[in-house]
Design an enzyme around this catalytic site. Structure first.
Site, mmCIF file in Angstrom:
data_model
loop_
_atom_site.group_PDB
_atom_site.id
_atom_site.type_symbol
_atom_site.label_atom_id
_atom_site.label_comp_id
_atom_site.label_asym_id
_atom_site.label_seq_id
_atom_site.Cartn_x
_atom_site.Cartn_y
_atom_site.Cartn_z
ATOM 1 N N ALA A 315 0.889 -1.186 0.000
ATOM 2 C CA ALA A 315 0.000 0.000 0.000
ATOM 3 C C ALA A 315 0.920 1.227 0.000
ATOM 4 O O ALA A 315 1.215 1.793 1.047
ATOM 5 C CB ALA A 315 -0.909 -0.043 1.219
ATOM 6 N N ALA A 317 1.114 4.362 -1.983
ATOM 7 C CA ALA A 317 0.896 5.784 -2.325
ATOM 8 C C ALA A 317 0.760 6.639 -1.058
ATOM 9 O O ALA A 317 0.167 6.185 -0.083
ATOM 10 C CB ALA A 317 -0.367 5.915 -3.164
ATOM 11 N N ASP A 339 -0.698 0.097 -5.080
ATOM 12 C CA ASP A 339 -1.758 0.768 -4.319
ATOM 13 C C ASP A 339 -3.067 0.569 -5.064
ATOM 14 O O ASP A 339 -3.081 0.486 -6.291
ATOM 15 C CB ASP A 339 -1.491 2.266 -4.151
ATOM 16 C CG ASP A 339 -2.222 2.852 -2.954
ATOM 17 O OD1 ASP A 339 -1.589 3.069 -1.906
ATOM 18 O OD2 ASP A 339 -3.458 3.058 -3.072
ATOM 19 N N ASP A 383 2.118 -1.011 4.924
ATOM 20 C CA ASP A 383 1.801 0.215 5.669
ATOM 21 C C ASP A 383 0.295 0.401 5.447
ATOM 22 O O ASP A 383 -0.131 1.077 4.510
ATOM 23 C CB ASP A 383 2.626 1.377 5.093
ATOM 24 C CG ASP A 383 2.439 2.661 5.873
ATOM 25 O OD1 ASP A 383 2.272 2.583 7.102
ATOM 26 O OD2 ASP A 383 2.453 3.745 5.246
ATOM 27 N N CYS A 436 -0.691 4.225 11.117
ATOM 28 C CA CYS A 436 -0.576 5.486 11.862
ATOM 29 C C CYS A 436 -1.772 5.613 12.806
ATOM 30 O O CYS A 436 -2.317 6.704 13.006
ATOM 31 C CB CYS A 436 -0.442 6.696 10.928
ATOM 32 S SG CYS A 436 -1.784 6.875 9.778
HETATM 33 C C1 LIG Z 1 -1.233 4.734 5.039
HETATM 34 S S1 LIG Z 1 -1.503 4.890 3.349
HETATM 35 C C2 LIG Z 1 0.050 4.434 2.645
HETATM 36 C C3 LIG Z 1 1.100 5.483 2.790
HETATM 37 C C4 LIG Z 1 2.380 5.122 2.051
HETATM 38 N N1 LIG Z 1 2.890 3.852 2.482
HETATM 39 C C5 LIG Z 1 3.454 6.176 2.264
HETATM 40 O O1 LIG Z 1 4.334 6.003 3.081
HETATM 41 O O2 LIG Z 1 3.395 7.183 1.572
HETATM 42 C C6 LIG Z 1 -2.488 3.510 2.982
HETATM 43 C C7 LIG Z 1 -2.682 3.257 1.509
HETATM 44 O O3 LIG Z 1 -3.410 2.040 1.362
HETATM 45 C C8 LIG Z 1 -4.111 2.109 0.156
HETATM 46 N N2 LIG Z 1 -5.086 0.997 0.166
HETATM 47 C C9 LIG Z 1 -6.306 0.947 0.734
HETATM 48 N N3 LIG Z 1 -6.876 -0.256 0.537
HETATM 49 C C10 LIG Z 1 -5.992 -0.970 -0.173
HETATM 50 C C11 LIG Z 1 -6.017 -2.288 -0.697
HETATM 51 N N4 LIG Z 1 -7.069 -3.111 -0.510
HETATM 52 N N5 LIG Z 1 -4.956 -2.709 -1.404
HETATM 53 C C12 LIG Z 1 -3.895 -1.914 -1.598
HETATM 54 N N6 LIG Z 1 -3.827 -0.649 -1.128
HETATM 55 C C13 LIG Z 1 -4.868 -0.192 -0.415
HETATM 56 C C14 LIG Z 1 -4.652 3.484 0.171
HETATM 57 O O4 LIG Z 1 -4.995 3.909 -1.116
HETATM 58 C C15 LIG Z 1 -3.497 4.274 0.770
HETATM 59 O O5 LIG Z 1 -2.734 4.860 -0.239
#
Ligand SMILES: C[S@@+](CC[C@H](N)C(=O)[O-])C[C@H]1O[C@@H](n2cnc3c(N)ncnc32)[C@H](O)[C@@H]1O
Length: 555
Positions: A315, A317, A339, A383, A436
């Site tokens: 994950a 983005a 993502d 994450d 977080c």
């Molecule tokens: C906490 S953020 C990630 C932040 C990133 N790791 C960074 O350090 O910039 C969580 C991410 O999980 C993604 N997400 C949500 N559901 C997901 C899924 N089922 N599979 C993959 N990504 C997912 C969201 O779009 C979001 O970008």
């Protein structure tokens, strides 16, 4: 007028003709009588006729004359009329002229008056406008004053109310500490405390209940206070583009007051104050650093990516951690940055470009389905998407919006994603799980679920930053290794609230159902239960060993 004149002349002519005929007839009658009486000769008769003709002629002449006279008269009359009329008209004209002159004079006077008035009008209007404006301004000022007074009063009342609420909070906390509950029970005091904390800090009851079961009252207040204070701005130096010392010097020259984040990181800088916007300096735009909270360095440090490895960031983005992984790998090996959100991936692409990352492939899958796409990664970072209960200072709307059902919903998705992340990892590989959020359901509960369902163990992160993970919460007890997980708290570490844990994959596949049931979320354990748990763990390890031997034989 001329028609009337013509009619009159005709009528006069007819009257004159009638009068002449009558005269002639009278003469004839007289003559006839003479004939009868004296019997005259033909000559006489002829003379008579001549005389009659003459008379007729004379008459006609006379008539003409009369007509002429009459016409003349009429003409004269007409002329007179005309003259009169002309005179009258002249008179009228004169009168009109006089009147007009009078009118003109009047008009002139009025015009002059108007010109004078016109000249004076703008002055008057200006004066009126000024007066009106002054009145409006005065009214507004009065209104503002009264609003201000009202606001001040409200603020005072609010402050007094809030002060009263805080006084009560402190009294309850002291009473609970001293176990001196007065006429109340402990439960009643705790309920009252939660209610006042919601009022004072602006949280919903549901969330406050969750936090109050995580922290003791005094610590809870410290946590809530920290959520209301801003965290220091931190940046991560991109060693793919520059060095920390170099960047620090450049930023200092731009008027930035900075320091290093702490001993545990060689790439973090904390910004105390800056004369320039930190997100728009030439150094930022050319990718010399990333604006990033210090606590989010930790999962990447725990992952400890090595050169030339194959890494999955499930994950990813907008790429805060992906770019750090690439930096630690010095752009070697390959990172799959995945993502589910296409929108957020735009920011991911931008950051990868800006930071000069060249070892990254971006994918757009639901992380839960990723094992069907690719497996056997050396390391996997999850994450996970979360409620953000660790970053309330950045997004205070969380206080009112997030409820227990949101926490449980996220917890469910996180469990599925973590199993998937484990399934994507090679045997002996490393999985780092982070959020977080500080909520137990999104952290320890999720890890325990993974322990119960996959052949993994929690290992030391190799970092000293953070409090140990919880071993129990409410009616739940967690595996003893849970203390190797790390909790970052805003009130303890002055960083965003965070959770990170490092797992090692022992073997592939799910844990068998019968073993799973017995070790899942253990309750308060008796000696007998502990003995049984040890046996089950032995069984579990034996099962894992057996499976791995079978796989080796198959290979
Ligand atoms: C906490 S953020 C990630 C932040 C990133 N790791 C960074 O350090 O910039 C969580 C991410 O999980 C993604 N997400 C949500 N559901 C997901 C899924 N089922 N599979 C993959 N990504 C997912 C969201 O779009 C979001 O970008």
């Amino acid at each position: 007028m001329s028609n009337k004149k013509a009619q009159f002349s005709k009528h006069t002519l007819q009257l004159a003709q009638k009068y002449a005929q009558q005269l002639m007839q009278n003469d004839v009658i007289e003559l006839k009588s003479d004939d009868d009486k004296d019997i005259k000769s033909e000559d006489e008769q002829l003379n008579l006729e001549e005389d009659q003709d003459e008379q007729q002629e004379q008459l006609e002449e006379q008539q003409d004359d009369e007509n002429n006279d009459m016409n003349d008269e009429e003409d004269q009359d007409d002329q007179d009329d005309q003259d009169d009329q002309d005179n009258q008209e002249d008179q009228d004209d004169q009168d009109n002229q006089d009147n007009q002159e009078d009118l003109d004079d009047e008009q002139n006077e009025e015009d002059e008056q108007e010109i004078v008035e016109e000249k004076e009008e703008p002055k008057k209007q200006k004066k009126i406008k000024k007066q009106q404006q002054q009145e409006v301004e005065e009214q507004q000022e009065e209104q503002m004053e009264s609003f201000q007074q009202e606001e001040d009063l409200n603020d005072q009342l609010f402050e007094t109310d809030l002060n009263a609420v805080m006084n009560r909070i402190n009294k309850i906390i002291e009473a609970l500490k001293q176990k001196d509950y007065g006429k109340y029970s402990r439960e009643e005091l705790l309920n009252e405390l939660r209610k006042h904390l919601c009022t004072y800090y602006g949280y919903n009851q549901d969330l406050m209940s969750h936090f109050s079961s995580m922290f003791k009252p005094a610590e809870l207040v410290a946590f809530l206070d920290a959520n209301d204070a801003p965290r220091p701005i931190t940046i991560r130096v991109n060693t793919l583009r520059t060095r920390r010392k170099e960047l620090a010097q450049t930023l200092v020259q731009r008027g930035v007051n900075l320091d290093s984040v702490g001993d545990w990181t060689k790439v973090g800088l904390v910004i105390y104050e800056s004369k320039v916007p930190i997100g728009a300096t030439p150094e930022y735009l050319s990718g010399h650093y990333m604006l990033q909270s210090a606590s989010s360095f930790l999962p990447v440090l725990a992952l400890a990516p090595q050169m030339n490895e194959r890494i999955l960031d499930m994950a990813a983005a907008p790429g805060g951690k992906t770019t750090y992984i690439a930096q630690l790998m010095k752009n070697s090996g390959v990172i799959f940055a995945n993502d589910t959100s296409k929108d957020r991936e735009k920011a991911l692409f931008y950051n990868l470009q800006r930071m000069g990352v060249t070892n990254c492939i971006v994918t757009n899958y639901d992380g839960r389905k990723f094992p069907k796409v690719m497996k056997n990664f050396d390391r996997v970072l999850l994450d996970a998407p979360c409620t953000g209960l660790g970053i309330i200072s950045k997004d205070p709307s969380i206080k009112a919006q997030k409820q227990m059902r949101d926490i449980l919903k996220h917890s469910h998705l996180q469990k599925e994603l973590l199993l998937s992340a484990i399934d994507c990892c090679k045997k002996g590989g490393i999985i780092v799980y982070s959020t977080c959020s500080v909520s137990v359901h999104e952290n320890e509960v999720v890890l325990q679920y993974a322990l119960n369902n996959r052949h993994v163990k929690i290992i030391d992160t190799g970092l000293q930053v953070g409090n140990p993970g919880l071993l129990k919460f409410e009616d739940k007890k967690f595996h003893s290794s849970m203390n190797l997980a790390k909790r970052i708290y805003p009130h303890v570490h002055n960083m965003d609230g965070f959770f990170y844990a490092k797992l090692k994959k022992i073997n592939h596949g799910p844990i068998k159902e019968e073993i799973k049931k017995d070790v899942q979320e253990p309750q308060v354990m008796t000696k007998k239960m502990k003995k049984k748990q040890k046996q089950l763990e032995k069984l579990r390890l034996g099962e894992a060993r057996k499976q791995s031997q079978q796989q080796q034989q198959q290979q």
